[in-house]
Design a protein around this motif. Structure first.
Motif, PDB file in Angstrom:
ATOM      1  N   VAL A 119       2.029  -4.105   5.591  1.00  0.00           N
ATOM      2  CA  VAL A 119       0.690  -4.430   5.109  1.00  0.00           C
ATOM      3  C   VAL A 119       0.718  -4.586   3.594  1.00  0.00           C
ATOM      4  CG1 VAL A 119      -1.720  -3.690   5.013  1.00  0.00           C
ATOM      5  CG2 VAL A 119      -0.348  -3.161   7.031  1.00  0.00           C
ATOM      6  N   CYS A 120      -0.038  -5.541   3.058  1.00  0.00           N
ATOM      7  CA  CYS A 120      -0.115  -5.745   1.610  1.00  0.00           C
ATOM      8  C   CYS A 120      -1.354  -6.564   1.274  1.00  0.00           C
ATOM      9  CB  CYS A 120       1.138  -6.453   1.093  1.00  0.00           C
ATOM     10  SG  CYS A 120       1.316  -8.164   1.684  1.00  0.00           S
ATOM     11  N   THR A 121      -1.645  -6.676  -0.001  1.00  0.00           N
ATOM     12  CA  THR A 121      -2.688  -7.593  -0.469  1.00  0.00           C
ATOM     13  C   THR A 121      -2.015  -8.901  -0.886  1.00  0.00           C
ATOM     14  OG1 THR A 121      -2.586  -7.030  -2.821  1.00  0.00           O
ATOM     15  CG2 THR A 121      -3.892  -5.574  -1.394  1.00  0.00           C
ATOM     16  N   LEU A 122      -2.801  -9.935  -1.110  1.00  0.00           N
ATOM     17  CA  LEU A 122      -2.256 -11.203  -1.590  1.00  0.00           C
ATOM     18  C   LEU A 122      -3.318 -11.941  -2.387  1.00  0.00           C
ATOM     19  CD1 LEU A 122       0.032 -13.368  -1.617  1.00  0.00           C
ATOM     20  CD2 LEU A 122      -1.081 -14.369   0.386  1.00  0.00           C
ATOM     21  N   SER A 123      -2.957 -12.365  -3.581  1.00  0.00           N
ATOM     22  CA  SER A 123      -3.802 -13.260  -4.381  1.00  0.00           C
ATOM     23  C   SER A 123      -2.931 -14.427  -4.828  1.00  0.00           C
ATOM     24  CB  SER A 123      -4.380 -12.543  -5.598  1.00  0.00           C
ATOM     25  OG  SER A 123      -5.323 -11.561  -5.202  1.00  0.00           O
ATOM     26  N   ILE A 138       0.839  -1.197   0.000  1.00  0.00           N
ATOM     27  CA  ILE A 138       0.000   0.000   0.000  1.00  0.00           C
ATOM     28  C   ILE A 138       0.870   1.240   0.000  1.00  0.00           C
ATOM     29  CG2 ILE A 138      -1.912  -1.189   1.122  1.00  0.00           C
ATOM     30  CD1 ILE A 138      -1.134   0.114   3.737  1.00  0.00           C
ATOM     31  N   GLY A 139       0.401   2.259  -0.707  1.00  0.00           N
ATOM     32  CA  GLY A 139       1.213   3.453  -0.917  1.00  0.00           C
ATOM     33  C   GLY A 139       1.536   4.236   0.334  1.00  0.00           C
ATOM     34  N   SER A 140       0.722   4.128   1.389  1.00  0.00           N
ATOM     35  CA  SER A 140       0.953   4.893   2.614  1.00  0.00           C
ATOM     36  C   SER A 140       2.094   4.346   3.446  1.00  0.00           C
ATOM     37  CB  SER A 140      -0.322   4.928   3.464  1.00  0.00           C
ATOM     38  OG  SER A 140      -0.717   3.612   3.822  1.00  0.00           O
ATOM     39  N   SER A 141       2.619   3.178   3.085  1.00  0.00           N
ATOM     40  CA  SER A 141       3.665   2.533   3.876  1.00  0.00           C
ATOM     41  C   SER A 141       4.996   2.547   3.127  1.00  0.00           C
ATOM     42  CB  SER A 141       3.269   1.077   4.183  1.00  0.00           C
ATOM     43  OG  SER A 141       4.343   0.359   4.732  1.00  0.00           O
ATOM     44  N   ASP A 142       6.060   2.846   3.872  1.00  0.00           N
ATOM     45  CA  ASP A 142       7.406   2.804   3.296  1.00  0.00           C
ATOM     46  C   ASP A 142       8.014   1.410   3.365  1.00  0.00           C
ATOM     47  OD1 ASP A 142       7.345   5.517   2.721  1.00  0.00           O
ATOM     48  OD2 ASP A 142       8.162   6.078   4.689  1.00  0.00           O
ATOM     49  N   VAL A 143       7.343   0.469   4.046  1.00  0.00           N
ATOM     50  CA  VAL A 143       7.906  -0.879   4.209  1.00  0.00           C
ATOM     51  C   VAL A 143       6.990  -1.955   3.620  1.00  0.00           C
ATOM     52  CG1 VAL A 143       9.274  -0.305   6.248  1.00  0.00           C
ATOM     53  CG2 VAL A 143       6.899  -1.061   6.523  1.00  0.00           C
ATOM     54  N   SER A 144       5.957  -1.536   2.906  1.00  0.00           N
ATOM     55  CA  SER A 144       5.014  -2.545   2.420  1.00  0.00           C
ATOM     56  C   SER A 144       5.616  -3.421   1.329  1.00  0.00           C
ATOM     57  CB  SER A 144       3.723  -1.895   1.929  1.00  0.00           C
ATOM     58  OG  SER A 144       3.955  -1.096   0.804  1.00  0.00           O
ATOM     59  N   GLN A 145       6.694  -2.937   0.657  1.00  0.00           N
ATOM     60  CA  GLN A 145       7.348  -3.821  -0.319  1.00  0.00           C
ATOM     61  C   GLN A 145       7.993  -5.012   0.384  1.00  0.00           C
ATOM     62  OE1 GLN A 145       8.258  -0.730   0.322  1.00  0.00           O
ATOM     63  NE2 GLN A 145      10.492  -0.500   0.507  1.00  0.00           N
ATOM     64  N   VAL A 146       8.426  -4.796   1.644  1.00  0.00           N
ATOM     65  CA  VAL A 146       8.956  -5.900   2.444  1.00  0.00           C
ATOM     66  C   VAL A 146       7.834  -6.897   2.751  1.00  0.00           C
ATOM     67  CG1 VAL A 146      10.098  -6.531   4.594  1.00  0.00           C
ATOM     68  CG2 VAL A 146      10.692  -4.385   3.441  1.00  0.00           C
TER      69      VAL A 146
END
Length: 577
Positions: free
Chosen positions: A111-115, A48-56
């Motif tokens: 935080v992230c999504t997952l499919s 999510i764009g609001s997080s700097d660590v969501s790519q992790v």
């Protein structure tokens, strides 16, 4: 069609106008037995764009899914294995946020999504959290299979209603769909599907030929040109072939083609084993006491009865017993013994248990103490728990399938009727025929739905417990005759104290619950049953009769209909008088 599942996969991901690509994706195509037992997995996650660590978080969600899913037991169903893995990853992501500087602002945390898509046998299993998507192309129509977990506050503002790492627990959408050659699945992040219509993607797939990587790049490029301001990721999965016919586990396949052994008349040397005597013979199999010549170990060598050799289902069930035993290492379950040399005939080798069956023990001990019964029941329950942890249902628990060795250790034997969800998903070779076990010990639901659960094994253990204490069966032979729900509810539990007045009053409450005709009224777990055999709860002392709606639903609703009809007549009389 082919004997194995084959797919083609195209993938593309770009950061687009953003400085960092917070999406992560991957695919895993195993070889050998894992292709049949676990299948092919494809997954993507969107930070999510609001997080700097969501790519992790995205990377952890995808890599964790692959690493942990393929490490789960082969016996587990895809649904159980994948959902446990996703739930564990979610808990880890949530804990990372709670330990970080973002613990008071979860939208900036891990935080992230997952499919995720798992292809196994002739089915696709879909798992979904968030607003990434999974589509299926059939013909020229691209159908969205997943639901976006996003709440829109206004045309300009929205937020995720569900995400990986957003809470300690996560609700996972799951569905299973049948696949055929030519089906195409498309996984996208919102940077793609928010700016490109499904019809446009369908046209690109149709015109892309066999270059799925090229199709994925084209879709990403087109979404970017349409104004996407987010990261863009696409995966395109085409089903090239599915198993032409049901295939058993590879280890079983390798043995099915072997010839049946000749007539064995001990003493005789066979395949490196010195057969000493026959231990057991039935309409299904013959079991011999054998000594492995290299090691001197005594084993039980088992062959299929001649009458069963023309039945493919019986052959596979026979071999599956060894497959199951190789995956359960437990003190109360008979183990498999790997042959010391290459097999040239179809047979199995199991642990030899010197002792007697529980059926013989019951004959030798017609009036056992409650403590002796508890001890054996607890051991059998521990063996069953080893099956249940692997999502297996034994389905043929009876005194003849429990061995008591010379030290008093109880061990489960004969797994030919065991239900293994992970194997059935490969495409069931053996039709799930319902009550494959002995009718007297089979739960009522086998005679209604034809399929049992772990609670069905609890029922069977309850029957054994009752029989050990009384020498009788709790419902006699009536269970197999109960072919309707009303007949099932008419089954009457008989108190153990009718046969042994010295037994404690509370024991009936414990056994009545374990033996309830309705599986949802039984104990949920074996541990509850065995605990209550020593520590009865308050409900064990309750002797309240069942309400009429449970004892006889037909009579209950007939009575209700009569009451309602009387009420209607009374109202009509009042209106017209």
């Amino acid at each position: 069609m082919a004997s194995r599942l084959t797919v083609s996969i195209g993938q593309c991901s770009r950061k687009g106008h953003k400085g960092v690509n917070q999406d992560f994706y991957g695919a895993c195509r195993p070889q050998g037995s894992e292709l049949e037992t676990k299948g092919i997995a494809v997954a993507l996650a969107d930070g999510i764009g609001s997080s700097d660590v969501s790519q992790v978080a995205s990377q952890a969600a995808v890599t964790g899914f692959f690493e942990d899913y393929y490490a789960t037991p082969e016996a587990w169903s895809v649904s159980n294995a994948a959902q446990r893995v996703i739930a564990a990853t979610n808990s880890w992501l949530h804990a990372q946020t709670r330990r970080s500087q973002y613990r008071y602002d979860m939208d900036r945390g891990y935080v992230c999504t997952l499919s995720a898509l798992v292809l196994k046998g002739t089915s696709a299993h879909l798992f979904h959290v968030g607003d990434s998507r999974i589509y299926r192309l059939q013909g020229s129509t691209l159908e969205q299979l997943t639901e976006d977990h996003r709440i829109r506050v206004s045309p300009e503002e929205s937020h995720l209603a569900r995400a990986m790492g957003g809470d300690e627990r996560v609700e996972i959408d799951y569905q299973r769909v049948r696949i055929e050659p030519g089906d195409v699945f498309v996984l996208t992040t919102d940077g793609v599907h928010e700016f490109l219509r499904p019809a446009a993607m369908a046209r690109m797939i149709a015109g892309g030929g066999g270059d799925l990587d090229g199709v994925a790049r084209q879709i990403v490029d087109q979404a970017y040109d349409e104004g996407s301001d987010d990261n863009l990721t696409v995966q395109v999965v085409r089903i090239d072939s599915v198993p032409e016919q049901a295939q058993p586990a590879e280890a079983v396949q390798n043995l099915i083609g072997l010839p049946f052994p000749p007539v064995l008349d001990p003493p005789v040397i066979f395949e490196g084993y010195r057969l000493q005597r026959q231990l057991h013979a039935s309409a299904r199999s013959h079991v011999y006491l054998a000594v492995e010549e290299r090691t001197g170990e005594r084993v039980a060598l088992k062959t299929l009865a001649t009458e069963m050799r023309d039945d493919p289902g019986q052959v596979e069930r026979f071999l599956m017993e060894e497959w199951i035993a190789q995956r359960i290492n437990h003190a109360h379950v008979a183990g498999a013994r790997a042959p010391q040399q290459e097999r040239h005939y179809l047979y199995t080798v199991m642990e030899f248990i010197e002792g007697r069956t529980l059926a013989q023990w019951m004959t030798d001990n017609p009036q056992p103490t409650l403590e002796a019964v508890r001890d054996i029941v607890e051991q059998v329950a521990r063996g069953l728990q080893a099956f249940h942890r692997l999502e297996m249902v034994h389905r043929d628990l009876r005194p003849a399938n429990v061995m008591i060795d010379q030290e008093g250790t109880a061990k489960l034997i004969d797994f030919g009727s065991t239900r293994v969800p992970g194997v059935l998903e490969m495409v069931p070779v053996v039709v799930d025929e319902g009550p494959l076990g002995t009718a007297a010990y089979s739960a009522p639901e086998y005679f209604l739905e034809g399929e049992g659960t772990m609670r069905s094994d609890i029922y069977s253990l309850g029957v054994i417990t009752y029989q050990m204490l009384t020498g009788q069966l709790p419902y006699g032979t009536e269970v197999a005759k109960a072919r309707s729900r009303s007949a099932m509810h008419r089954l009457r539990y008989q108190s153990v104290r009718l046969y042994n007045p010295e037994l404690p009053v509370w024991l009936d409450g414990v056994l009545r619950k374990a033996l309830h005709p309705d599986p949802y009224r039984r104990y949920e777990a074996l541990s509850e049953f065995t605990f209550n055999l020593r520590h009865p709860g308050r409900e064990a002392y309750s002797q309240a009769p069942l309400p009429l709606v449970e004892r006889d639903p037909v009579r209950f609703w007939q009575g209700m209909s009569l009451v309602l009809a009387s009420a209607v007549v009374a109202l009509l009389v009042l209106l017209f008088v």
